[in-house]
Scaffold this active site. Structure first.
Site, PDB file in Angstrom:
ATOM      1  N   GLY A  12      -1.138  -0.698  -2.978  1.00 16.87           N
ATOM      2  CA  GLY A  12      -1.791  -1.940  -2.552  1.00 16.87           C
ATOM      3  C   GLY A  12      -1.577  -2.107  -1.055  1.00 16.87           C
ATOM      4  NE  ARG A  13      -3.692  -8.113   0.944  1.00 19.66           N
ATOM      5  CZ  ARG A  13      -3.797  -8.709  -0.242  1.00 19.66           C
ATOM      6  NH1 ARG A  13      -2.857  -8.566  -1.154  1.00 19.66           N
ATOM      7  NH2 ARG A  13      -4.848  -9.465  -0.507  1.00 19.66           N
ATOM      8  CB  ILE A  14       3.393  -3.616   0.617  1.00 27.26           C
ATOM      9  CG1 ILE A  14       3.271  -5.119   0.881  1.00 27.26           C
ATOM     10  CG2 ILE A  14       4.741  -3.100   1.130  1.00 27.26           C
ATOM     11  CD1 ILE A  14       4.251  -5.994   0.104  1.00 27.26           C
ATOM     12  CB  THR A  16      10.920  -3.011  -0.544  1.00 32.99           C
ATOM     13  OG1 THR A  16       9.704  -2.252  -0.612  1.00 32.99           O
ATOM     14  CG2 THR A  16      11.923  -2.300   0.345  1.00 32.99           C
ATOM     15  NE  ARG A  52       9.314 -10.253  -7.285  1.00 36.07           N
ATOM     16  CZ  ARG A  52       8.964 -10.458  -6.008  1.00 36.07           C
ATOM     17  NH1 ARG A  52       9.354  -9.599  -5.081  1.00 36.07           N
ATOM     18  NH2 ARG A  52       8.241 -11.510  -5.662  1.00 36.07           N
ATOM     19  CD  GLU A  56      16.544  -9.797  -6.240  1.00 35.70           C
ATOM     20  OE1 GLU A  56      16.229 -10.891  -5.724  1.00 35.70           O
ATOM     21  OE2 GLU A  56      15.835  -8.797  -6.174  1.00 35.70           O
ATOM     22  CG  HIS A  98      14.392 -10.088  -2.571  1.00 35.99           C
ATOM     23  ND1 HIS A  98      14.070 -10.369  -3.872  1.00 35.99           N
ATOM     24  CD2 HIS A  98      13.204  -9.878  -1.946  1.00 35.99           C
ATOM     25  CE1 HIS A  98      12.766 -10.341  -4.041  1.00 35.99           C
ATOM     26  NE2 HIS A  98      12.205 -10.040  -2.865  1.00 35.99           N
TER      27      HIS A  98
HETATM   28  C1  DGY Z   1       7.456 -11.441  -2.064  1.00 35.54           C
HETATM   29  O1  DGY Z   1       6.769 -12.096  -1.270  1.00 35.54           O
HETATM   30  O2  DGY Z   1       7.077 -11.225  -3.201  1.00 35.54           O
HETATM   31  C2  DGY Z   1       8.755 -10.894  -1.560  1.00 35.54           C
HETATM   32  O3  DGY Z   1       9.521 -10.348  -2.557  1.00 35.54           O
HETATM   33  C3  DGY Z   1       9.527 -11.938  -0.797  1.00 35.54           C
HETATM   34  O4  DGY Z   1       8.942 -12.030   0.403  1.00 35.54           O
END
Ligand code: DGY
Length: 336
Positions: A166-168, A247, A249, A278, A296
């Site tokens: 996706g975007r990230i 990074t 979940r 968490e 996080h």
């Molecule tokens: C999100 O936006 O989902 C990140 O985990 C926190 O910025």
């Protein structure tokens, strides 16, 4: 129970913000509404406190640490919108919200590059033993330069496997070009050919990605279908020289299986910004130098957190004004 922030008038809309957020977003909200912060606004509100607060508000800006489930929604009959200040919204029961006519919004886009930066910080940190080396220097253990001291592994020229393009995921892939890496990806669906071409990324089955990658970075959303996507079987497919970076979940990775793979040398290391429980961190992770642990902070830059807060606030402003919130994730709620 509540501490209101600006000059009160009885008929102004009431917005709950569950923890202190960057001030410009609070200011924006105060122009339209009475804004409530909990009495201790720098910690996660207790469940009972959240129930009591939500009951009094039609508009709520919540965080990923607030579990907005069916019971909470049932207890908040006047609620109109839950604006989550995160791109992920697995903390909100969207189906239950939709059934109750509650709009749910998130903050996509504004945190993409910042989160990709952090994924790369973890890739470099685990490969080049940055945190371990820093601890070594601080502990006064550095007595001389040595040809075998703190040898890590190269990043450039290696294979990066991205789970979720996706975007990230795409922003992570773009950065990989600068390191001359081969990029493999796995997503629910392949992205359009021109996107693949621009990123130099090739779609493969998850099993192949795991088998061929030197670094596996997770960027898919968390939901029922991605729960423990990276389980013991998946980890066993990875190379013993490979690193896992998460990074996204925590529960996408079976942490018990991860600890086992790390301790038995079936995986070289891991960079983790997110965890299954968490803020609890599995003890087996704490004792390993090959693991870098972060609290996080993927989106935690001053600029990005300000943008996220403002975006969440704009979604609430739209709801107050009777407009469609720009980042509505359950548009079907409008046709109810
Ligand atoms: C999100 O936006 O989902 C990140 O985990 C926190 O910025």
């Amino acid at each position: 129970m509540t501490a209101s922030s600006s000059g009160a008038t009885a008929d102004r809309p009431r917005v709950l913000v569950t923890q202190r957020i960057p001030e410009p977003a609070l200011e924006r909200l105060r122009a339209f509404a009475e804004v409530t912060l909990p009495p201790s606004p720098d910690r996660i509100p207790e469940r009972a406190e959240l129930v009591a607060l939500l009951r009094e508000h039609a508009y709520a800006l919540v965080l990923l640490t607030d579990r907005v489930d069916a019971d909470l929604l049932a207890a908040s009959s006047g609620l109109r919108i839950v604006a989550n200040m995160a791109v992920g919204y697995d903390n909100v029961d969207v189906a239950a919200a939709t059934a109750r006519g509650v709009m749910v919004t998130n903050t996509p886009g504004v945190l993409t590059e910042t989160t990709a930066d952090l994924a790369w910080a973890l890739i470099l940190a685990v490969a080049r033993r940055i945190v371990e080396a820093d601890r070594y220097v601080r502990a006064g253990k550095w007595t001389h330069w040595g040809p075998l001291l703190m040898l890590g592994t190269d990043v450039h020229g290696k294979t990066l496997g991205i789970v979720g393009l996706g975007r990230i995921g795409q922003a992570v892939a773009r950065r990989a070009q600068g390191f001359g890496m081969r990029v493999l990806y796995h997503s629910r669906h392949p992205v359009p050919a021109e996107v693949e071409q621009a990123l130099g990324a090739r779609y493969v089955a998850l099993a192949d990605l795991l088998r061929e990658s030197d670094f596996v970075s997770i960027h898919c959303p968390y939901n029922a279908s991605t729960h423990h996507l990276i389980d013991g079987t998946a980890l066993a497919r990875m190379r013993p020289t490979a690193y896992l970076v998460n990074t996204a979940r925590g529960p996408i990775v079976d942490e018990t299986a991860l600890v086992d793979a790390l301790w038995t040398g079936r995986l070289a290391g891991a960079g983790l910004d997110v965890f299954e429980g968490e803020p609890a961190v599995r003890p087996g992770l704490l004792d390993l130098d090959s693991v870098v642990l972060l609290p996080h902070i993927g989106s935690a830059s001053l600029e990005t957190r300000a943008r996220m807060a403002l975006m969440a606030a704009e979604n609430i402003v739209a709801a107050i004004e009777g407009r469609r919130p720009p980042n509505l994730v359950n548009p079907e709620v409008l046709s109810r």
